[in-house]
Design an enzyme around this catalytic site. Sequence first.
Site, PDB file in Angstrom:
ATOM      1  N   LYS A 129      -9.863   0.149  -1.742  1.00  0.00           N
ATOM      2  CA  LYS A 129      -9.822  -1.126  -0.923  1.00  0.00           C
ATOM      3  C   LYS A 129     -10.143   1.025   0.655  1.00  0.00           C
ATOM      4  O   LYS A 129      -9.925   1.724  -0.132  1.00  0.00           O
ATOM      5  CB  LYS A 129      -8.803  -0.646  -0.609  1.00  0.00           C
ATOM      6  CG  LYS A 129      -8.234  -0.914   0.553  1.00  0.00           C
ATOM      7  CD  LYS A 129      -6.559  -1.382   1.567  1.00  0.00           C
ATOM      8  CE  LYS A 129      -6.105  -1.527   3.196  1.00  0.00           C
ATOM      9  NZ  LYS A 129      -5.176  -1.866   3.886  1.00  0.00           N
ATOM     10  N   ASP A 176       0.772  -1.178  -0.214  1.00  0.00           N
ATOM     11  CA  ASP A 176       0.040  -0.489   0.330  1.00  0.00           C
ATOM     12  C   ASP A 176       0.835   0.958  -0.186  1.00  0.00           C
ATOM     13  O   ASP A 176       1.619   1.576   1.335  1.00  0.00           O
ATOM     14  CB  ASP A 176      -1.126  -0.146   1.436  1.00  0.00           C
ATOM     15  CG  ASP A 176      -1.793  -1.097   1.360  1.00  0.00           C
ATOM     16  OD1 ASP A 176      -1.671  -2.520   0.257  1.00  0.00           O
ATOM     17  OD2 ASP A 176      -3.073  -0.534   1.997  1.00  0.00           O
ATOM     18  N   LYS A 187      -6.908   3.361  -2.525  1.00  0.00           N
ATOM     19  CA  LYS A 187      -7.971   3.463  -1.518  1.00  0.00           C
ATOM     20  C   LYS A 187      -7.627   4.822  -0.764  1.00  0.00           C
ATOM     21  O   LYS A 187      -6.943   5.659  -1.184  1.00  0.00           O
ATOM     22  CB  LYS A 187      -5.819   2.659  -0.565  1.00  0.00           C
ATOM     23  CG  LYS A 187      -6.207   2.253   0.552  1.00  0.00           C
ATOM     24  CD  LYS A 187      -5.023   1.912   1.166  1.00  0.00           C
ATOM     25  CE  LYS A 187      -4.744   2.269   2.882  1.00  0.00           C
ATOM     26  NZ  LYS A 187      -3.668   1.163   3.212  1.00  0.00           N
TER      27      LYS A 187
END
Length: 219
Positions: free
Chosen positions: A186, A92, A154
Amino acid sequence: MNLNKYIEHTLLKQDATKSEVTKLLEEACKYDFLGVCVNPCNVSFAKQFLKDNAKSDIKVVTVIGFPLGQTTTESKILETVDAVKNGADEIDMVINGGRLKDGEYDYITDEISKIKAACQSHNLKVILETDLLSKEEIKTACELCIKGGADFVKTSTGFVKNGVGAKVEDVKLMYETVKDAGLQVKASGGIRDKETAVRMIEAGASRLGTSSGVKIVSD
């Protein structure tokens, strides 16, 4: 809806101790979460713990350029290579929000592309930090993630002072922007109960980053 299989059980605070990481991993095993998200220094420990407990199917996720996204591309690449070497299953990465706002779109795309390459076959999620972006900037960032070859977009780090984190309307916008390109969303930041978790999934999120996973699945 098996909420546990959406959840990346998360512990990213700067003073996280080994005992707290161990507790996180024990909870992940007990509730069979999809993954755990830990700081890079805890990746190898988490990977070995899950292997020792016959839970190698639980993904080990870590963060790169966290939480500001303002490190150089080269340092983010080095972090990524090291994380993968230590056993990270997914990465991430925090986008460089300043370069995004300056309109340096080639920089953003190039950085995402290079870090995706450093991920090898592992998923790359790009953290947009939606609290700091306008709706148009969120859409633009998603389009750059598509162009750069990311696997997920995300919402948040959860580290913005007075930030809300994931918002349903932002998740919907992100999902609508990336779905046709095959990217996933996400939602992360401020997801602390079952109702919020379900709303994020209904808005298009296929992953949830949260430190409240046990509460969510126990509600």
